[in-house]
Design a protein around this motif. Structure first.
Motif, PDB file in Angstrom:
ATOM      1  N   GLY A   1      34.090  39.965  70.798  1.00  0.00           N
ATOM      2  CA  GLY A   1      33.976  40.447  69.424  1.00  0.00           C
ATOM      3  C   GLY A   1      35.019  39.800  68.516  1.00  0.00           C
ATOM      4  N   ALA A   2      34.598  39.495  67.274  1.00  0.00           N
ATOM      5  CA  ALA A   2      35.522  38.886  66.319  1.00  0.00           C
ATOM      6  C   ALA A   2      36.719  39.814  66.055  1.00  0.00           C
ATOM      7  CB  ALA A   2      34.790  38.576  65.014  1.00  0.00           C
ATOM      8  N   ASP A   3      36.465  41.132  66.092  1.00  0.00           N
ATOM      9  CA  ASP A   3      37.568  42.087  65.895  1.00  0.00           C
ATOM     10  C   ASP A   3      38.649  41.893  66.951  1.00  0.00           C
ATOM     11  OD1 ASP A   3      36.234  43.214  63.785  1.00  0.00           O
ATOM     12  OD2 ASP A   3      35.361  44.839  64.955  1.00  0.00           O
ATOM     13  N   ALA A   4      38.216  41.712  68.198  1.00  0.00           N
ATOM     14  CA  ALA A   4      39.171  41.534  69.294  1.00  0.00           C
ATOM     15  C   ALA A   4      39.879  40.194  69.188  1.00  0.00           C
ATOM     16  CB  ALA A   4      38.436  41.641  70.633  1.00  0.00           C
TER      17      ALA A   4
ATOM     18  N   HIS B   1      29.228  42.193  64.050  1.00  0.00           N
ATOM     19  CA  HIS B   1      28.120  43.117  63.755  1.00  0.00           C
ATOM     20  C   HIS B   1      27.824  43.161  62.264  1.00  0.00           C
ATOM     21  CE1 HIS B   1      30.823  46.154  62.075  1.00  0.00           C
ATOM     22  NE2 HIS B   1      31.687  45.684  62.938  1.00  0.00           N
ATOM     23  N   PRO B   2      26.555  43.448  61.911  1.00  0.00           N
ATOM     24  CA  PRO B   2      26.218  43.647  60.501  1.00  0.00           C
ATOM     25  C   PRO B   2      26.822  44.971  60.013  1.00  0.00           C
ATOM     26  CG  PRO B   2      24.237  43.513  61.901  1.00  0.00           C
ATOM     27  CD  PRO B   2      25.406  43.670  62.799  1.00  0.00           C
ATOM     28  N   THR B   3      26.734  45.223  58.716  1.00  0.00           N
ATOM     29  CA  THR B   3      27.294  46.481  58.192  1.00  0.00           C
ATOM     30  C   THR B   3      26.199  47.471  57.803  1.00  0.00           C
ATOM     31  OG1 THR B   3      27.344  45.655  55.930  1.00  0.00           O
ATOM     32  CG2 THR B   3      29.290  45.259  57.287  1.00  0.00           C
TER      33      THR B   3
ATOM     34  N   THR C   1      31.727  33.206  61.471  1.00  0.00           N
ATOM     35  CA  THR C   1      30.967  34.038  62.403  1.00  0.00           C
ATOM     36  C   THR C   1      29.951  34.890  61.654  1.00  0.00           C
ATOM     37  OG1 THR C   1      32.956  34.191  63.744  1.00  0.00           O
ATOM     38  CG2 THR C   1      31.192  35.723  64.266  1.00  0.00           C
ATOM     39  N   GLN C   2      30.363  35.360  60.473  1.00  0.00           N
ATOM     40  CA  GLN C   2      29.543  36.343  59.771  1.00  0.00           C
ATOM     41  C   GLN C   2      28.373  35.716  59.021  1.00  0.00           C
ATOM     42  OE1 GLN C   2      30.154  39.294  60.535  1.00  0.00           O
ATOM     43  NE2 GLN C   2      28.669  40.387  59.282  1.00  0.00           N
TER      44      GLN C   2
END
Lengths: 105, 226
Positions: free
Chosen positions: A36-39, B69-71, B185-186
């Protein structure tokens, strides 16, 4: 199939393609591909600011990765379930309205 | 876009709460007003909330080799205006902070600001601009959802860069670094989110034309297709 359904199907296929292509091309990199990009961001902070101490930790943490993904699945299922319920109700109402309109002529 | 628990210095975490709080309070009032003024729209409101709930749980692989992830906040912002989404998005983030250890309570203010405030407002703004320029419902909804999603991640990048300037190149370098992690990424995800939101609005235009007309998305008895 009518145009309406065709376009909807194409929209779905495009979304699917956008998700599958990176996987199929094996674009994942590093120790854990597609993490995950968050991680990744969290790791970048730890790497560049080794003295930063997170001053607050989660009150509850899923005990394993399996349970964490179970919670994510639950979240998606609840959302999708409610959305599906909405469309079921809305479609039925629309049909009833159409039937009444036809009776009135 | 979830900043992890404890990963903002206390002063900054508190500052984001102060910034977000008025939006959420105003949003709660807007939500109550919406339900009272138009009780028939309650179910659709739930559906818009469900859409964010489902989409923000979906981690999707992206071209950069990481996943995100999408929002899902664009749909509700276009249907019910952005203030309502500050509450619905906030509920999603709270759920994830409490049960999934994803995001966090200390960073809730910052995460609400990006996903439940800036994202929905950018979505609504994009929708309005495209419609005023004569664009159709489909393109306007696509722009709303895609740009709202990108804006959310843009805010996260700025928040992290402010909190963790690069030791050598400062805030600018940190913007580039976190931007590299989140922004590229988004992009495909924002496109996916735009397409999915268009799909839902197309289905809504078939099943819930009256609601969409009342909410101002469709002109009275004219536009039927998205």
């Amino acid at each position: 199939m009518r145009r309406f359904s065709w376009v909807n199907l194409l929209l779905l296929l495009a979304v699917l393609l956008l998700a599958v292509v990176p996987l199929a091309l094996g674009l994942g990199s590093g120790e854990e591909p597609f993490s995950g990009a968050d991680a990744v961001a969290e790791q970048a902070i730890v790497d560049d600011h080794p003295d930063y101490q997170p001053w607050f930790s989660p009150i509850y943490e899923p005990p394993s990765a399996e349970l964490e993904s179970a919670f994510f699945a639950l979240q998606a299922a609840l959302g999708a379930g409610l959305l599906g319920y909405y469309f079921g109700v809305a479609r039925t109402r629309q049909r009833q309205r159409d039937a009444v309109d036809r009776q009135r002529g | 876009m979830h900043i992890a628990e404890g990963y903002l210095p206390p002063e900054q975490a508190a500052a984001w709460f102060v910034v977000s709080a008025p939006f959420v309070v105003h949003g709660s009032r807007a939500l109550v007003r919406q339900v009272r003024a138009d009780p028939d729209s309650k179910l659709l409101l739930g559906a818009a909330g469900a859409f964010t709930f489902a989409l923000s749980a979906l981690k999707i692989p992206s071209v950069t080799g990481s996943s995100s992830h999408p929002t899902g906040t664009g749909l509700g912002a276009v249907l019910f205006r952005p203030p309502v989404m500050s509450v619905l998005g906030g509920i999603v983030l709270l759920f994830q902070a409490l049960l999934l250890a994803h995001g966090g309570l200390s960073t809730l203010g910052a995460n609400i600001f990006s996903m439940a405030i800036v994202g929905p407002w950018v979505a609504y703004g994009s929708y309005t601009v495209v419609r005023r320029a004569g664009g159709g419902l489909g393109p306007a909804v696509f722009a709303a959802a895609a740009l709202g999603s990108l804006a959310t991640y843009g805010v996260t990048v700025a928040q992290l860069a402010l909190a963790f300037p690069d030791p050598v190149s400062g805030v600018g370098g940190a913007l580039a670094k976190f931007g590299g992690i989140f922004a590229v990424t988004q992009i495909p995800l924002a496109i996916s989110e735009g397409l999915l939101t268009v799909l839902v609005v197309r289905l809504l235009s078939r099943t819930s034309g009256d609601d969409l007309r009342r909410l101002g998305l469709l002109r009275p008895a004219a536009e039927v297709r998205a």
